[in-house]
Design an enzyme around this catalytic site. Structure first.
Site, PDB file in Angstrom:
ATOM      1  N   SER A  63       0.798  -1.235   0.000  1.00 31.28           N
ATOM      2  CA  SER A  63       0.000   0.000   0.000  1.00 31.28           C
ATOM      3  C   SER A  63       0.827   1.281   0.000  1.00 31.28           C
ATOM      4  O   SER A  63       0.251   2.371  -0.055  1.00 31.28           O
ATOM      5  CB  SER A  63      -0.965   0.012   1.186  1.00 31.28           C
ATOM      6  OG  SER A  63      -2.091  -0.792   0.914  1.00 31.28           O
ATOM      7  N   LYS A  66      -0.031   3.675  -2.661  1.00 34.34           N
ATOM      8  CA  LYS A  66      -1.034   4.737  -2.522  1.00 34.34           C
ATOM      9  C   LYS A  66      -0.411   6.121  -2.341  1.00 34.34           C
ATOM     10  O   LYS A  66      -1.085   7.132  -2.549  1.00 34.34           O
ATOM     11  CB  LYS A  66      -1.982   4.417  -1.362  1.00 34.34           C
ATOM     12  CG  LYS A  66      -2.823   3.159  -1.577  1.00 34.34           C
ATOM     13  CD  LYS A  66      -3.762   2.904  -0.418  1.00 34.34           C
ATOM     14  CE  LYS A  66      -4.672   1.711  -0.671  1.00 34.34           C
ATOM     15  NZ  LYS A  66      -3.997   0.412  -0.518  1.00 34.34           N
ATOM     16  N   SER A 129      -6.654   3.633   3.756  1.00 35.03           N
ATOM     17  CA  SER A 129      -5.927   2.763   2.829  1.00 35.03           C
ATOM     18  C   SER A 129      -6.893   1.926   1.994  1.00 35.03           C
ATOM     19  O   SER A 129      -6.648   0.748   1.708  1.00 35.03           O
ATOM     20  CB  SER A 129      -4.952   1.848   3.587  1.00 35.03           C
ATOM     21  OG  SER A 129      -3.955   1.358   2.725  1.00 35.03           O
ATOM     22  N   LYS A 233       2.814   6.650   5.325  1.00 37.52           N
ATOM     23  CA  LYS A 233       1.951   5.565   4.853  1.00 37.52           C
ATOM     24  C   LYS A 233       2.499   4.193   5.243  1.00 37.52           C
ATOM     25  O   LYS A 233       3.701   3.965   5.240  1.00 37.52           O
ATOM     26  CB  LYS A 233       1.819   5.645   3.326  1.00 37.52           C
ATOM     27  CG  LYS A 233       0.736   4.741   2.750  1.00 37.52           C
ATOM     28  CD  LYS A 233      -0.647   5.277   3.018  1.00 37.52           C
ATOM     29  CE  LYS A 233      -1.731   4.274   2.652  1.00 37.52           C
ATOM     30  NZ  LYS A 233      -1.821   3.128   3.571  1.00 37.52           N
TER      31      LYS A 233
END
Length: 393
Positions: A63, A66, A129, A233
């Site tokens: 992720s 992202k 997320s 993140k």
């Protein structure tokens, strides 16, 4: 992008360690040992690397992908291509029940056919997320996931992420998708530098979509009272392990850590904290040349002005041992005679930054103003003066 003139941290450490010990408050200890497959720590303002291990090893981003999805969205918002109050219709692909790829993954829990604002989708991507939110946003911005992925890879090249390639908008494992700890740290730097409004969302600790229970930001360091963490993140898949890119501020210094292939959910936070604490304890960011402030004023030939101011358009930042920022000295060298026309930002030489008499960093010396070419008679006069100057100097 990092300046081609910047020296490595290894040279900085060599210069510092070779200085007289009396001039140091205390020596800089070794980088802490981390339980992770790869990691890096950089100074966000100078771009200098303070610590690294397997930083260019190819890894699955999970992720962390992202962050680039968010970067593309932020650019679209900043340019006016989309607006926060745009309403997006959720497609079947962005609906977990209708897309088996999303089964069991992190979600915003969008419902097919419903409308949701760009603002909410953006928070769903960054805070929750949500893989479904990534799909819905990609379709709104670029028309399809494929077209959006192309934008992601285009921006990756522009930022200078030379060892990163995306195949998805959300980061679920896919063949041909890869990154490195180093690239993810510099992607974080680009987010902070280029898109401050977009980056401001990353510090939000929770987000509620519809009337359900609020979902918490997965970056547990946001709750750590010993660090001023405001992003960035997390990511996890079986192939990637536990990833975390984190950024924190202490005074004038902002550091970014990237820990990839951590062993556990909490472990990635603990290892990231070790890096950040070490960095803040022993280093700081110096700003020896302020934005737009001339380092020198020099003669320019064939211009509609006789003098030009030189320095660093956005200022010059370097990383130094804690407590040494005021000790940095600046010297400059000009490559040759300076001729008009010239554009603001054009390099004409280099600045050298010295600590204890040793060069620890070099950056371009650039024009701080545009200067146009003079007319015919002014050009003739400058030519005569220049020949005389060359002759007698």
């Amino acid at each position: 992008m990092k300046s081609k003139f910047k020296l490595s941290f290894a040279l900085l450490a060599l210069a510092i360690c070779s200085s007289a010990s009396a001039e140091m408050a205390f020596p800089i200890p070794a980088i802490p040992q981390l339980d992770a497959e790869a990691y890096i720590l950089i100074d966000a303002k100078s771009g200098e690397i303070l610590a690294q291990y397997n930083a260019e090893q190819q890894r699955d981003p999970a992720s962390l992908t992202k962050m680039m999805t968010s970067y593309v969205v932020g650019q679209a918002l900043q340019s006016g291509r989309i607006k926060n109050d745009d309403m997006v219709v959720v497609s079947k692909d962005a609906w977990a029940t209708g897309n088996p790829v999303l089964k069991g993954s992190s979600l915003m829990f969008l419902e097919v056919g419903k409308t949701v604002s760009v603002s909410d989708l953006n928070k769903g991507i960054i805070i929750q997320s949500g893989n479904d939110a990534c799909i819905a946003m990609a379709e709104h911005v670029a028309g399809s996931q494929g077209a959006f992925v192309n934008l992601m890879n285009d921006y990756a090249k522009k930022i200078g992420l030379n060892h990163t390639h995306f195949e998805t908008v959300h980061g679920l494992d896919a063949p041909g998708q890869y990154t490195t700890a180093k690239d993810m740290a510099y992607l974080g730097q680009a987010l902070i530098r280029d898109l401050p409004e977009e980056y401001s969302i990353y510090k939000e600790k929770e987000f509620t979509y519809t009337l359900s229970k609020p979902q918490l930001n997965r970056n547990g360091l946001l709750w750590d009272t010993t660090l001023n963490v405001d992003g960035i993140k997390t990511g996890h898949t079986n192939a990637a392990g536990y990833n975390l890119v984190a950024s924190a501020v202490d005074g004038n210094t902002r550091l970014i850590s990237a820990v990839l292939g951590g062993r556990t959910f909490k472990g990635r936070e603990e290892e990231s904290k070790k890096l950040l604490v070490w960095g803040f304890r022993f280093f700081e960011t110096a700003n020896p040349v302020k934005a737009g402030t001339p380092v020198t004023t020099e003669t320019i030939w064939y211009g509609d002005q006789n003098k030009i101011q030189l320095g660093a358009v956005n200022g010059a930042f370097i990383t130094v041992p804690k407590g040494r920022a005021a000790d940095v000295q600046v010297e400059y060298k000009i490559d040759d005679y300076i001729y008009a026309p010239i554009t603001k930002g054009n390099a004409v030489g280099k600045m050298q930054f010295l600590l204890d008499g040793k060069v620890i960093n070099e950056q371009p010396l650039v024009a701080l103003q545009d200067i146009e070419e003079t007319g015919f008679f002014g050009g003739v006069w400058d030519w005569i003066c220049l020949q005389c100057h060359k002759l007698f100097s």
